[in-house]
Design a protein around this motif. Structure first.
Motif, short mmCIF file in Angstrom:
data_model
loop_
_atom_site.label_atom_id
_atom_site.label_comp_id
_atom_site.label_asym_id
_atom_site.label_seq_id
_atom_site.Cartn_x
_atom_site.Cartn_y
_atom_site.Cartn_z
N SER A 176 -24.58 -1.86 -52.66
CA SER A 176 -23.70 -2.39 -53.69
C SER A 176 -24.39 -2.46 -55.04
CB SER A 176 -23.19 -3.78 -53.30
OG SER A 176 -24.26 -4.68 -53.13
N ARG A 177 -25.70 -2.72 -55.02
CA ARG A 177 -26.47 -2.76 -56.25
C ARG A 177 -27.90 -2.34 -55.98
NH1 ARG A 177 -23.99 -5.24 -60.47
NH2 ARG A 177 -22.12 -6.42 -59.96
N GLY A 178 -28.54 -1.78 -57.01
CA GLY A 178 -29.95 -1.40 -56.87
C GLY A 178 -30.81 -2.19 -57.83
N ARG A 203 -11.10 -11.10 -47.45
CA ARG A 203 -12.40 -11.77 -47.49
C ARG A 203 -12.47 -12.88 -46.44
NH1 ARG A 203 -13.83 -13.15 -53.62
NH2 ARG A 203 -15.59 -14.11 -52.57
N GLU A 204 -11.38 -13.61 -46.27
CA GLU A 204 -11.38 -14.67 -45.27
C GLU A 204 -11.46 -14.09 -43.86
OE1 GLU A 204 -7.90 -16.99 -46.00
OE2 GLU A 204 -8.73 -17.98 -47.80
N ALA A 205 -10.72 -13.02 -43.60
CA ALA A 205 -10.73 -12.41 -42.27
C ALA A 205 -12.09 -11.80 -41.95
CB ALA A 205 -9.65 -11.34 -42.18
N SER A 208 -10.55 -5.63 -61.29
CA SER A 208 -11.15 -6.83 -60.74
C SER A 208 -10.96 -6.94 -59.24
CB SER A 208 -10.57 -8.06 -61.43
OG SER A 208 -9.18 -8.16 -61.18
N VAL A 209 -9.87 -6.38 -58.72
CA VAL A 209 -9.65 -6.44 -57.27
C VAL A 209 -10.70 -5.60 -56.55
CG1 VAL A 209 -8.00 -6.06 -55.42
CG2 VAL A 209 -7.21 -6.78 -57.68
N HIS A 256 -18.11 -8.62 -53.20
CA HIS A 256 -18.17 -10.00 -52.74
C HIS A 256 -17.81 -10.15 -51.27
CE1 HIS A 256 -18.94 -11.38 -56.79
NE2 HIS A 256 -17.90 -10.72 -57.21
N ALA A 257 -17.55 -9.08 -50.58
CA ALA A 257 -17.29 -9.17 -49.15
C ALA A 257 -18.58 -9.57 -48.43
CB ALA A 257 -16.79 -7.84 -48.61
N PRO A 258 -18.47 -10.35 -47.37
CA PRO A 258 -19.67 -10.82 -46.66
C PRO A 258 -20.27 -9.80 -45.73
CG PRO A 258 -17.71 -11.70 -45.62
CD PRO A 258 -17.23 -10.94 -46.84
#
Length: 272
Positions: free
Chosen positions: A98-100, A228-230, A254-255, A262-264
């Motif tokens: 997701s990021r470096g 995200r909750e699921a 933004s979605v 931000h997904a876990p």
């Protein structure tokens, strides 16, 4: 002449998040019985020797973690997103962090991972920089779009390979969430239609994956929040490239950031 076997392609940059992505990709390559190919896209020819050392070190880490896996690596000159999207045309799967944050940090910043996920021809998995779950269900967000059907089939396959539960989530249409002084007259119908649509789509794939246990969820919260909750305890979240109805614009603005960054757990984006 035999056709070359499709690889799991992972973009790396020397950062810890990119190493996590490479190790996740190595594990997925084993599940897919596919070779792993590591690519570091370097935009500065003067740094090529260092780039080769970086990708070699990551390759060695993957070999140590997954002995016996066929692994190749290379340094490519060019624009990171463009190069990875180009390679997606012949890849089985593309994996990015997701990021470096390493010496080549510009190659895998959020905008690049989002661009690859949005434009790639193959499924793309974006792996978060934090530790990723190795157990739990596979979650898929679906609606009635072509991309959603492809995502559902991908999710069934991922759940089957992991021998895990599949949670299929359908958000209600946006009209359901429009506030007003009185109840929406069609809300009961919307819920009923969503439940029937979800059941029909799951049934269309379930016969090919008889060992996968499926839980169907019709959510009455906005789509990104529902996913995200699921996915809170999931090992993989799967979404279509673009959807209609409840998941319209899932990968826009933004979605997109909400789902991808931000997904876990790792997020798989599947084209239609």
């Amino acid at each position: 002449m035999a056709r070359a076997k499709q690889s799991v392609v992972v973009g790396v940059d020397g950062s810890e998040p990119s190493l996590r992505a490479a190790l996740w990709a190595a594990g997925e390559a084993v599940l897919l019985s596919a070779p792993l190919h590591l690519v570091l896209v370097n935009n500065d020819p003067a740094r090529e020797p260092h780039a080769k050392a970086v990708v070699h070190d990551i390759s060695s880490s993957c070999r140590q973690a997954v002995p016996g896996l066929e692994i190749t690596d290379e340094v490519s000159l060019g624009h990171p997103a463009e190069e990875l999207v180009h390679r997606s045309a012949s890849a089985l799967l593309v994996v990015v962090g997701s990021r470096g944050q390493g010496a080549f940090k510009e190659t895998l910043l959020g905008s690049t991972s989002a661009a690859v996920a949005t434009h790639a021809a193959s499924p793309v998995v974006v792996v978060p920089g934090t530790s990723t779950p190795t157990s739990g269900p596979v979650v898929v967000g679906i609606d009635s779009s072509t991309g959603s059907r492809a995502a559902l089939r991908f999710a069934f396959g991922a759940a089957a390979r992991r021998r895990s539960e599949l949670i299929a989530v359908q958000a209600l249409p946006n009209a359901y969430f429009i506030p007003g002084p009185y109840d929406h007259p069609d809300r009961d119908e919307l819920v009923e239609a969503a439940e029937q649509s979800l059941a029909d789509q799951v049934s269309a794939c379930a016969g090919d994956f008889p060992d996968v246990l499926v839980r169907r969820v019709v959510s009455n919260v906005p789509p990104v929040q529902a996913l995200r909750e699921a996915a809170d305890q999931a090992q993989l979240l799967v979404v279509g490239h673009r959807g209609v109805g409840g998941f319209t614009g899932l990968l826009v603005g933004s979605v997109a950031r909400g789902v991808l960054h931000h997904a876990p757990c790792p997020v798989a984006v599947v084209p239609g």
